[in-house]
Design a protein around this motif. Structure first.
Motif, PDB file in Angstrom:
ATOM      1  N   PHE A 142       0.832  -1.215   0.000  1.00  0.00           N
ATOM      2  CA  PHE A 142       0.000   0.000   0.000  1.00  0.00           C
ATOM      3  C   PHE A 142       0.855   1.248   0.000  1.00  0.00           C
ATOM      4  O   PHE A 142       0.594   2.221  -0.745  1.00  0.00           O
ATOM      5  CB  PHE A 142      -0.934  -0.034   1.205  1.00  0.00           C
ATOM      6  CG  PHE A 142      -1.615   1.271   1.483  1.00  0.00           C
ATOM      7  CD1 PHE A 142      -2.511   1.845   0.558  1.00  0.00           C
ATOM      8  CD2 PHE A 142      -1.354   1.977   2.655  1.00  0.00           C
ATOM      9  CE1 PHE A 142      -3.125   3.067   0.828  1.00  0.00           C
ATOM     10  CE2 PHE A 142      -1.972   3.196   2.912  1.00  0.00           C
ATOM     11  CZ  PHE A 142      -2.858   3.734   2.001  1.00  0.00           C
ATOM     12  N   GLU A 143       1.908   1.194   0.817  1.00  0.00           N
ATOM     13  CA  GLU A 143       2.811   2.359   0.882  1.00  0.00           C
ATOM     14  C   GLU A 143       3.489   2.597  -0.467  1.00  0.00           C
ATOM     15  O   GLU A 143       3.589   3.758  -0.943  1.00  0.00           O
ATOM     16  CB  GLU A 143       3.854   2.115   1.973  1.00  0.00           C
ATOM     17  CG  GLU A 143       4.806   3.278   2.171  1.00  0.00           C
ATOM     18  CD  GLU A 143       5.829   2.986   3.239  1.00  0.00           C
ATOM     19  OE1 GLU A 143       6.623   3.877   3.588  1.00  0.00           O
ATOM     20  OE2 GLU A 143       5.859   1.822   3.736  1.00  0.00           O
ATOM     21  N   ALA A 149       1.186   6.346  -7.055  1.00  0.00           N
ATOM     22  CA  ALA A 149      -0.010   7.103  -7.456  1.00  0.00           C
ATOM     23  C   ALA A 149       0.233   8.605  -7.311  1.00  0.00           C
ATOM     24  O   ALA A 149      -0.201   9.404  -8.166  1.00  0.00           O
ATOM     25  CB  ALA A 149      -1.206   6.668  -6.608  1.00  0.00           C
ATOM     26  N   GLU A 150       0.888   9.024  -6.242  1.00  0.00           N
ATOM     27  CA  GLU A 150       1.191  10.445  -6.050  1.00  0.00           C
ATOM     28  C   GLU A 150       2.115  10.949  -7.152  1.00  0.00           C
ATOM     29  O   GLU A 150       1.921  12.055  -7.708  1.00  0.00           O
ATOM     30  CB  GLU A 150       1.846  10.658  -4.682  1.00  0.00           C
ATOM     31  CG  GLU A 150       0.865  10.586  -3.531  1.00  0.00           C
ATOM     32  CD  GLU A 150       1.552  10.872  -2.194  1.00  0.00           C
ATOM     33  OE1 GLU A 150       2.808  10.810  -2.128  1.00  0.00           O
ATOM     34  OE2 GLU A 150       0.840  11.135  -1.213  1.00  0.00           O
ATOM     35  N   ARG A 151       3.143  10.135  -7.508  1.00  0.00           N
ATOM     36  CA  ARG A 151       4.029  10.571  -8.586  1.00  0.00           C
ATOM     37  C   ARG A 151       3.293  10.650  -9.921  1.00  0.00           C
ATOM     38  O   ARG A 151       3.512  11.566 -10.736  1.00  0.00           O
ATOM     39  CB  ARG A 151       5.214   9.600  -8.694  1.00  0.00           C
ATOM     40  CG  ARG A 151       6.256   9.822  -7.629  1.00  0.00           C
ATOM     41  CD  ARG A 151       7.557   9.150  -7.998  1.00  0.00           C
ATOM     42  NE  ARG A 151       7.437   7.697  -8.075  1.00  0.00           N
ATOM     43  CZ  ARG A 151       7.687   6.881  -7.046  1.00  0.00           C
ATOM     44  NH1 ARG A 151       8.060   7.397  -5.880  1.00  0.00           N
ATOM     45  NH2 ARG A 151       7.561   5.593  -7.193  1.00  0.00           N
ATOM     46  N   HIS A 178      -4.772   8.026 -12.876  1.00  0.00           N
ATOM     47  CA  HIS A 178      -6.016   7.420 -12.406  1.00  0.00           C
ATOM     48  C   HIS A 178      -5.812   5.939 -12.086  1.00  0.00           C
ATOM     49  O   HIS A 178      -6.313   5.422 -11.082  1.00  0.00           O
ATOM     50  CB  HIS A 178      -7.098   7.607 -13.493  1.00  0.00           C
ATOM     51  CG  HIS A 178      -8.407   7.005 -13.100  1.00  0.00           C
ATOM     52  ND1 HIS A 178      -9.234   7.539 -12.118  1.00  0.00           N
ATOM     53  CD2 HIS A 178      -9.037   5.876 -13.556  1.00  0.00           C
ATOM     54  CE1 HIS A 178     -10.300   6.775 -11.981  1.00  0.00           C
ATOM     55  NE2 HIS A 178     -10.207   5.749 -12.885  1.00  0.00           N
ATOM     56  N   MET A 179      -5.073   5.233 -12.949  1.00  0.00           N
ATOM     57  CA  MET A 179      -4.831   3.805 -12.717  1.00  0.00           C
ATOM     58  C   MET A 179      -4.024   3.578 -11.433  1.00  0.00           C
ATOM     59  O   MET A 179      -4.318   2.690 -10.644  1.00  0.00           O
ATOM     60  CB  MET A 179      -4.089   3.225 -13.925  1.00  0.00           C
ATOM     61  CG  MET A 179      -3.856   1.716 -13.811  1.00  0.00           C
ATOM     62  SD  MET A 179      -2.839   1.094 -15.149  1.00  0.00           S
ATOM     63  CE  MET A 179      -1.262   1.837 -14.757  1.00  0.00           C
ATOM     64  N   ARG A 180      -2.999   4.376 -11.237  1.00  0.00           N
ATOM     65  CA  ARG A 180      -2.172   4.221 -10.030  1.00  0.00           C
ATOM     66  C   ARG A 180      -2.975   4.522  -8.763  1.00  0.00           C
ATOM     67  O   ARG A 180      -2.824   3.873  -7.736  1.00  0.00           O
ATOM     68  CB  ARG A 180      -0.963   5.150 -10.116  1.00  0.00           C
ATOM     69  CG  ARG A 180       0.095   4.698 -11.113  1.00  0.00           C
ATOM     70  CD  ARG A 180       0.727   3.420 -10.604  1.00  0.00           C
ATOM     71  NE  ARG A 180       1.754   2.905 -11.512  1.00  0.00           N
ATOM     72  CZ  ARG A 180       2.379   1.757 -11.324  1.00  0.00           C
ATOM     73  NH1 ARG A 180       2.095   0.990 -10.282  1.00  0.00           N
ATOM     74  NH2 ARG A 180       3.307   1.358 -12.191  1.00  0.00           N
TER      75      ARG A 180
END
Length: 547
Positions: A142-143, A149-151, A178-180
């Motif tokens: 998750f981390e 996703a943030e990048r 969106h996918m990340r």
């Protein structure tokens, strides 16, 4: 208070403590085993000591000393020590059975039980560790996905603001972001689920599973301590149980000391060794001053011959009966010393009454034994002749005629001598009761010697069997011995488990029949009413022998 509540985080301490408790049980079992070895060695040494100082059965020393209470009491002391040794052996046996064997068996059960509980705890701990690893893995995933996703989001925003970027580049960057973000959300949900699962399993582990296992281990350990405490008590009670019997053995020693009667011993010594002679009288004065008037014959002085003449001829020799050179004086030697030279007669009439009775009794017994041998030989020859007659191939019956004739003559001669010595013995005040047969049997003209004629042939069928003539009065006794008839009764004073091979159990107050008397080893053979036979400690029962 219990282990599951107060020692929930001390698994290693509990494991070590329960192992130490089992080792303590093993150590105590070894201690008791060594104690039983000490008791067995002590009992063995006591038995050997009693045997070493006991008189040999049938020995001359035993026969001579059995009349004196001091010797008999010493034998009683040795017998009591033998019984005492038996009680020490009983202590060792009971300790081995009730403590060592029982605790060893219980220890194996505890070891298996402890192993089961520890395996359950280990499985629960492994399950919790596995769940935690899954939780940690989902958390790290998750981390990692959240950072990606943030990048991707930052990259989409940067591409959207870039004037040089095409619309397609912007759209691709947004789709990537969106996918990340979607993947990160899924990892977040998985992490949350794993966290919930772990927390639930951890709560079950610390508040339910491990407390139950710890409480079971606590119950097992407390049962182990309770069983060990019972073993400590048995260690004492085993010896306390035989203390009354040991006390009776020691009382027997005291009783043996009280039974010594010095006056009776002195009387027994007198009765056994008195010669029956009168003390020698005063010596007559021999007047040598009349020597000039003496003739060649000493009889002219009127001085009687005898002890005075003997002293005159041996005045330079020691005359006293108790001189150092005098080893042993028989009645015959004493009479010679006193100048009395009796004629030795077959009926020992030359001896004093007491000595005569003893010598006649001795001779009577010797002839009786010789006669018994001849009777046995006659019976054996008769049986052999019967076999030869029925089976001629085994031998010729006529070949036994000379032996049968000689045996019959010997029996006839010995019967005559036995009757003669019986008459003399009756005159001397003795009785011929030492034989297994009565002398009257030998006077029967239809006795064993008449069964076979001198030529070895059978007499008529009315003649009795050879064995019947001699053992006629004792057939019933022999039949009873074959049936091992009881020789007395006994009452159990204590309980006896009868766990050893050859022994028999009994309860306090039980009535038993005595089949075989104690032979000096501390055990008596008894029989129940149902026919069961076995040995029991002599000191455990009160015995009444039949007269």
């Amino acid at each position: 208070m219990d282990w599951g509540t107060d020692l929930w985080d001390q698994f290693d301490i509990i494991e070590k403590h329960t192992q130490s408790g089992l080792e303590l049980v093993e150590k105590y079992v070894k201690f008791v085993k060594e104690r039983t070895e000490v008791e067995q060695n002590y009992a063995k040494q006591l038995r050997n000591l009693s045997k070493k100082y006991n008189f040999k059965r049938g020995s001359r020393e035993e026969q001579e000393c059995s009349r004196f209470s001091s010797y008999q009491s010493f034998l009683d002391v040795l017998n009591e020590m033998n019984d005492y040794a038996g009680q020490r052996e009983l202590i060792a046996e009971n300790m081995m059975m009730n403590i060592c064997i029982e605790l060893t068996k219980y220890l194996q059960e505890l070891k298996q039980e402890r192993k089961t509980y520890l395996l359950e705890a280990k499985k629960a701990q492994q399950s919790l560790e596995s769940t935690y690893k899954q939780l940690d893995s989902s958390k790290k995933r998750f981390e990692r996905e959240w950072r990606e996703a943030e990048r991707a989001t930052q990259n989409a925003e940067k591409t959207d603001q870039d004037i040089n970027a095409t619309k397609a580049d912007v759209e691709k960057a947004k789709q990537q972001a969106h996918m990340r973000t979607h993947i990160a959300e899924e990892c977040k949900n998985d992490y949350a689920a794993q966290l919930q699962k772990f927390n639930k399993e951890q709560s079950q582990f610390y508040f339910n599973d491990m407390p139950i296992i710890f409480n079971k281990l606590q119950d097992m350990d407390e049962r182990r301590v309770r069983k060990l405490s019972q073993g400590y008590i048995l260690f004492s009670d085993t010896e306390k149980h035989v203390m009354p019997i040991i006390g009776k053995c020691l009382e027997g020693v005291t009783k043996a000391g009280n039974n010594v009667n010095e006056r009776n011993d002195s009387l027994a010594l007198i009765e056994q060794n008195k010669s029956g002679f009168e003390r020698p009288g005063d010596l007559d004065f021999e007047d040598y001053s009349q020597g000039i008037n003496r003739t060649s014959s000493e009889s002219s002085l009127g001085t009687p011959k005898g002890a005075m003449d003997l002293l005159g001829k041996n005045r330079n020799k020691n005359f006293w009966l108790f001189s150092k050179k005098s080893k042993k004086f028989t009645p015959e030697k004493i009479m010679v010393i006193l100048g009395v030279c009796p004629t030795v007669t077959e009926d020992f009439g030359h001896l004093p009454p007491e000595q005569r009775r003893k010598r006649l009794q001795q001779k009577f017994d010797e002839i009786g034994k010789e006669l018994q041998k001849e009777v046995d030989q006659s019976e054996a020859l008769g049986k052999m002749k019967d076999v030869y007659e029925k089976n001629p191939q085994m031998g010729d019956p006529a070949s036994l005629a000379s032996q049968i004739n000689q045996t019959a003559q010997n029996m006839e001669r010995l019967r005559g001598e036995l009757n003669k010595y019986e008459t003399w013995l009756a005159e001397a005040g003795g009785r011929g009761e030492t034989l297994r047969f009565s002398p009257q049997t030998f006077n029967n003209n239809n006795g064993a010697h008449d069964v076979y004629s001198p030529d070895g042939a059978h007499s008529d069928g009315s003649a009795p069997d050879p064995s019947q003539a001699i053992y006629a009065e004792f057939d019933d006794d022999f039949e009873e011995e074959e049936l091992t008839a009881p020789i007395g009764q006994c009452t159990a004073m204590y309980n006896f488990p009868g766990a050893s091979e050859g022994t028999i159990a009994m309860q306090e107050g039980e009535e038993l029949s005595v089949v075989e008397e104690d032979k000096g080893d501390g055990w008596t053979r008894v029989r129940r009413t149902n026919g069961d036979e076995g040995y029991i400690p002599t000191s455990y029962v009160s015995i009444t022998l039949s007269k």
